[in-house]
Design a protein around this motif. Sequence first.
Motif, PDB file in Angstrom:
ATOM      1  N   ALA A  32       0.829  -1.211   0.000  1.00  0.00           N
ATOM      2  CA  ALA A  32       0.000   0.000   0.000  1.00  0.00           C
ATOM      3  C   ALA A  32       0.858   1.254   0.000  1.00  0.00           C
ATOM      4  N   ASN A  89      -3.339  -0.318  10.420  1.00  0.00           N
ATOM      5  CA  ASN A  89      -3.939  -0.910   9.228  1.00  0.00           C
ATOM      6  C   ASN A  89      -5.301  -0.293   8.916  1.00  0.00           C
ATOM      7  N   LEU A  90      -6.102  -0.042   9.956  1.00  0.00           N
ATOM      8  CA  LEU A  90      -7.419   0.569   9.749  1.00  0.00           C
ATOM      9  C   LEU A  90      -7.283   1.977   9.194  1.00  0.00           C
ATOM     10  N   LEU A  93      -6.558   1.574   5.537  1.00  0.00           N
ATOM     11  CA  LEU A  93      -7.732   1.138   4.793  1.00  0.00           C
ATOM     12  C   LEU A  93      -8.688   2.297   4.530  1.00  0.00           C
ATOM     13  N   ILE A  96      -7.126   4.620   1.904  1.00  0.00           N
ATOM     14  CA  ILE A  96      -7.246   4.126   0.535  1.00  0.00           C
ATOM     15  C   ILE A  96      -8.639   4.418  -0.021  1.00  0.00           C
ATOM     16  N   TYR A 182      -4.821   0.443  -6.155  1.00  0.00           N
ATOM     17  CA  TYR A 182      -5.265   0.508  -4.760  1.00  0.00           C
ATOM     18  C   TYR A 182      -6.151  -0.686  -4.402  1.00  0.00           C
ATOM     19  N   SER A 185      -3.712  -2.827  -2.899  1.00  0.00           N
ATOM     20  CA  SER A 185      -3.320  -2.244  -1.614  1.00  0.00           C
ATOM     21  C   SER A 185      -4.369  -2.522  -0.540  1.00  0.00           C
ATOM     22  N   PHE A 186      -5.642  -2.382  -0.914  1.00  0.00           N
ATOM     23  CA  PHE A 186      -6.723  -2.602   0.045  1.00  0.00           C
ATOM     24  C   PHE A 186      -6.733  -4.061   0.504  1.00  0.00           C
ATOM     25  N   GLN A 189      -3.763  -4.690   2.831  1.00  0.00           N
ATOM     26  CA  GLN A 189      -3.966  -4.138   4.168  1.00  0.00           C
ATOM     27  C   GLN A 189      -4.945  -4.992   4.976  1.00  0.00           C
ATOM     28  N   CYS A 190      -5.988  -5.483   4.334  1.00  0.00           N
ATOM     29  CA  CYS A 190      -6.930  -6.377   5.028  1.00  0.00           C
ATOM     30  C   CYS A 190      -6.220  -7.646   5.488  1.00  0.00           C
TER      31      CYS A 190
END
Length: 419
Positions: A32, A89-90, A93, A96, A182, A185-186, A189-190
Amino acid sequence: MTSAALTATEQAVVQRRTVLVLSLGQVLGGIAFGATVSLGALLAADISGSDALSGLATASVTLGAALCAIPLARLAAKVGRRRALTLGNLFALVGIAVVILAAALRIFPLLLAGILMIGAGNAGNLQSRFAATDLAAPVHRGRDLSIVVWATTIGGVAGPLLLAPGEVVGQALGMPPQTGSYVFSFVAQCAALLLYVLALRPDPLLSAQRLARTAAAAVGETVADRPVVARYAIFAVAASHVVMASVMAMTPVHLSHMAHGAHGMEATPADVSQLVGVTIALHVAGMYALSPVFGILADRWGKLRVVLLGQALSAASLLFAIFANDQPWGVMSALILLGLGWSAATVAGAALLTEASAPALRTRRQGRSDSLMSLCAAAGAVLAGVVLSNFQYAGLGIAASVLVIAIVALSPLARSPRS
């Protein structure tokens, strides 16, 4: 098995698992961040309609990391690394999602807000290297930290490489132009969030805190705190980061000037792009590829010696920047050595900071170090542009050398039998 009851063997097993989880998290989180660095300036220029405002994207990433470093460190001290990292991380998210929305609506301030939140998430990525030291044995502290730093390379390289396939996916999903990567990336990150929630157990920082309290109660004493050494470590890391960030940020501009005849070179735009790309790639390789080597050297030679080794490498880099800046090989050599110097100084400096701080003060100081590092790098990049425009690339090398000299000159502050 409670953390207070961990034997030395059990602690080593938990630490190996912790380093593995943190390394995987760095790979996922780096995707990300790599995409943001690559796309942020392009999106900013496109939406704002001005190339002059594109630099605000990079500034927003850095500012987000600086603003959240201390709060995330304080949160980690209270509730553990796992919750602090997942909160990072949140942030990423949400950032993004905001960036994609801003691109669809073409709202520039909203874009910067989203990028700032992604930068806030990167503060969690920075904290991961310190999390690797929480349960590390003192003789392996530098090595474990450096492994997590090295893992950043994979995500940092993978992020930009996903730009082209990301656009294909983005078009298929009807996403705004230049935002397709992205999607990856999303998802990354999840995956990192789930990884930390499910696998970062027991929490390394909470375990280390309980072990420290148990040891203090049994022995009747606490780990000595060395605030002067800790302050030197924070300064050394921040100053080394400024040297790297300022010279690296202006190198593409300098190479572009070279290619357009400022130094008698003739090259096509494709040649310029290739020269810049290869140079920066070699620089990134220097930053991360040998970090485990510097971590092992820090454990064996001592942290301060490796910090000073980093300054020697940086000094060699700046000599190339000053005296061989009119040749591509000279600039490449400067950037490779610059990356190596940064790697040695930041890996050893972070380990020195942890070693010099009592357990109760470590996370607070680690947050301050990350915040100061990010803020100074942002300021250094801005000032580097002024120096380059007025004193050329050689002048930038001379200006950066002042910080190298300062780190060496102040090194007696960190000299002790345990430094």
